[in-house]
Structure formats: structure tokens, C-alpha cells
Write a protein that holds these residues in place. Structure first.
Motif, PDB file in Angstrom:
ATOM      1  N   ASN A 115      78.461   6.888  29.139  1.00 35.91           N
ATOM      2  CA  ASN A 115      79.044   6.601  27.825  1.00 35.91           C
ATOM      3  C   ASN A 115      78.872   7.860  26.995  1.00 35.91           C
ATOM      4  O   ASN A 115      77.775   8.157  26.539  1.00 35.91           O
ATOM      5  N   TYR A 174      79.382   8.629  24.136  1.00 40.73           N
ATOM      6  CA  TYR A 174      78.992   8.428  22.738  1.00 40.73           C
ATOM      7  C   TYR A 174      77.557   7.928  22.625  1.00 40.73           C
ATOM      8  O   TYR A 174      77.131   7.495  21.556  1.00 40.73           O
ATOM      9  N   TYR A 175      76.830   7.987  23.742  1.00 47.25           N
ATOM     10  CA  TYR A 175      75.425   7.561  23.730  1.00 47.25           C
ATOM     11  C   TYR A 175      74.617   8.420  22.756  1.00 47.25           C
ATOM     12  O   TYR A 175      74.726   9.638  22.752  1.00 47.25           O
ATOM     13  N   GLN A 176      73.810   7.779  21.962  1.00 49.72           N
ATOM     14  CA  GLN A 176      72.955   8.473  20.997  1.00 49.72           C
ATOM     15  C   GLN A 176      71.488   8.353  21.411  1.00 49.72           C
ATOM     16  O   GLN A 176      71.027   7.269  21.676  1.00 49.72           O
ATOM     17  N   TYR A 229      79.052   0.890  27.230  1.00 52.22           N
ATOM     18  CA  TYR A 229      78.468   1.572  28.393  1.00 52.22           C
ATOM     19  C   TYR A 229      79.063   1.033  29.687  1.00 52.22           C
ATOM     20  O   TYR A 229      79.463   1.801  30.579  1.00 52.22           O
ATOM     21  N   LYS A 237      72.997   7.026  31.623  1.00 52.96           N
ATOM     22  CA  LYS A 237      73.300   6.578  30.261  1.00 52.96           C
ATOM     23  C   LYS A 237      74.391   7.432  29.616  1.00 52.96           C
ATOM     24  O   LYS A 237      75.117   6.971  28.724  1.00 52.96           O
ATOM     25  N   TYR A 238      74.538   8.668  30.084  1.00 58.98           N
ATOM     26  CA  TYR A 238      75.520   9.569  29.478  1.00 58.98           C
ATOM     27  C   TYR A 238      76.941   9.322  29.978  1.00 58.98           C
ATOM     28  O   TYR A 238      77.865  10.012  29.543  1.00 58.98           O
ATOM     29  N   TYR A 294      78.098  14.123  30.121  1.00 55.58           N
ATOM     30  CA  TYR A 294      79.001  13.176  30.772  1.00 55.58           C
ATOM     31  C   TYR A 294      79.362  13.673  32.173  1.00 55.58           C
ATOM     32  O   TYR A 294      79.400  12.887  33.131  1.00 55.58           O
ATOM     33  N   SER A 314      80.008  -4.280  27.450  1.00 56.56           N
ATOM     34  CA  SER A 314      79.535  -3.288  26.484  1.00 56.56           C
ATOM     35  C   SER A 314      80.301  -1.988  26.676  1.00 56.56           C
ATOM     36  O   SER A 314      80.947  -1.769  27.712  1.00 56.56           O
TER      37      SER A 314
END
Length: 224
Positions: A220, A222-224, A87, A217-218, A10, A85
Motif C-alpha cells: 500500500n 500510502y502506508y504511513q 492494504y 506493508k509498503y 513499493y 481494506s
């Protein structure tokens, strides 16, 4: 609502966003100066000068940088709507603080900001101008900041909000930005200009854009 969670990934994403928007703020100054003056000025990381500095119309380029940052704060606030969203909400939250709103709000008290400099040049350095600039900037910045505060789902939300407003962006991005400015301006490292912009700035911008592409993308956490 967003749940803040700070991870090293993050931090990479947030750093990239801050550096991207700090650079864009400066490039907006520089390119608008070109269109206004018809020639390239000079640009470092933290300083710009137009090619027609003595012409009052060059002050338009001074204003355009903050206007860009203010617009981005409202874009970020828009991303925090309930229909976005997860994100996009985290991205919007990051974009608001990537504009370094505290710097915009506090610097005019010391007559140090683009907004105060340009306004004082146009209308004189009076008490009326001094307080008018401060009040206008605060009125612009407060709505997106209130939106950001209300979006925080964590406990102790005021502490989280103040952490982002007062500290986090500056400790994450500030030392690197300052070091790059020092290297290019004081040490003349990769200082040769291309369209008026120091080469080190251009290299950093390319690295920032690539880094942002790979780590965005990170934002967020909680991105998996």
C-alpha cells in the motif's frame, strides 16, 4: 478502487511478492512431483524435472504449477472487493500481476508453457490442442485481469494496466531471477542440491520470505 503510486518502498514490496509467487509456483511443481513419484526430482529457478519423468502421471506435477498461479490470480481478484481494506486491495492487485499472466497467455502461442507441454504430451500436438490450450488459458486469465483493470482509479488507467501486464513485473524481477538461474546452472554457484533443489534457490527463498515480511506493508504505497 485503488490509486497506484510507485515509490521505491513499493517496488521492494512488489518485487518480494513477485519473487515469492514465482518461487512458490516452482516449488508446487517440485513437491507435487515428489508425492506423485515417491522421490525427489531436480529443481532450478526456472526448470524442474520429476523423478518419474517417463510416467504420464508425472504430468500432473506440470499442471499443478499453473493451477496454483491461476488460483492466486482469483484470490487477488477477491481481495479487490469493495469491502477489503486499502492494504488488501493493493495486495490483491499485486498478487494478480505477480503470477505473470502475460507469460501464461502468450507462451502457448509458441508452444512453450507448462500447460501446452503437458496437454500435447497427453493428447498430441494438433491444431485443436494448440488452440484449445490458448483459449482455455485466456478464459481463465481474463476475469481477474478485467477486475484489476476496473479497480484502477488513476487517470489513463489503460496505460497503467498495460504497464503492469506487459512491463513492470518483468523489469523489476526478471533480471534478478535470470541472473540467479545463470549463476546456479551455468556457473554452478551454490548448485549443490538439497531434496533436489539447488542451494542458491533455497537461500533466495529464505531471503525472499524475510524480505516480504519486512516490506509487505509498503504494497500500500500510502502506508504511513
Amino acid at each position: 478502487m485503488i490509486k497506484i503510486k510507485i515509490t521505491w518502498k513499493y517496488c521492494l514490496a512488489f518485487y518480494s511478492i513477485i519473487m515469492l509467487y514465482a518461487s512458490l509456483h516452482e516449488l508446487v511443481h517440485h513437491f507435487s512431483g515428489y508425492f506423485i513419484c515417491g522421490d525427489w526430482g531436480q529443481k532450478t529457478f526456472n526448470y524442474f524435472e520429476t523423478a518419474c519423468e517417463q510416467d504420464p502421471k508425472s504430468l500432473i506435477a506440470t499442471y499443478i504449477g499453473p493451477i496454483f498461479s491461476f488460483i492466486m490470480m482469483y484470490v487477488g481478484a477477491h481481495f479487490l472487493t469493495h469491502k477489503s481494506s486499502d492494504y488488501k486491495k493493493h495486495l490483491g492487485f499485486a498478487i494478480i500481476f505477480a503470477q505473470l499472466p502475460l507469460q501464461r497467455m502468450i507462451s502457448p502461442f509458441f508452444k512453450m508453457n507448462d500447460e501446452f507441454y503437458a496437454t500435447a504430451q497427453l493428447f498430441g500436438d494438433s491444431a485443436f490442442i494448440y488452440w484449445s490450450v490458448i483459449i482455455i488459458i485466456w478464459l481463465i486469465c481474463l476475469p481477474p485481469l478485467i477486475k484489476a483493470y476496473r479497480s484502477i482509479e488513476n487517470k489513463h488507467k489503460l496505460i497503467w494496466f498495460l504497464f503492469y501486464l506487459v512491463l513492470f513485473p518483468y523489469i523489476l524481477w526478471g533480471p534478478i531471477f535470470g541472473m540467479l538461474e545463470f549463476l546456479m546452472v551455468e556457473k554452478k554457484f551454490l548448485a549443490q542440491p538439497i531434496i533436489g533443489i539447488g542451494l542458491l534457490f533455497i537461500i533466495n527463498e529464505v531471503i525472499t520470505i524475510l524480505g516480504y515480511y519486512f516490506v509487505k506493508k509498503y504494497i500500500n504505497p500510502y502506508y504511513q
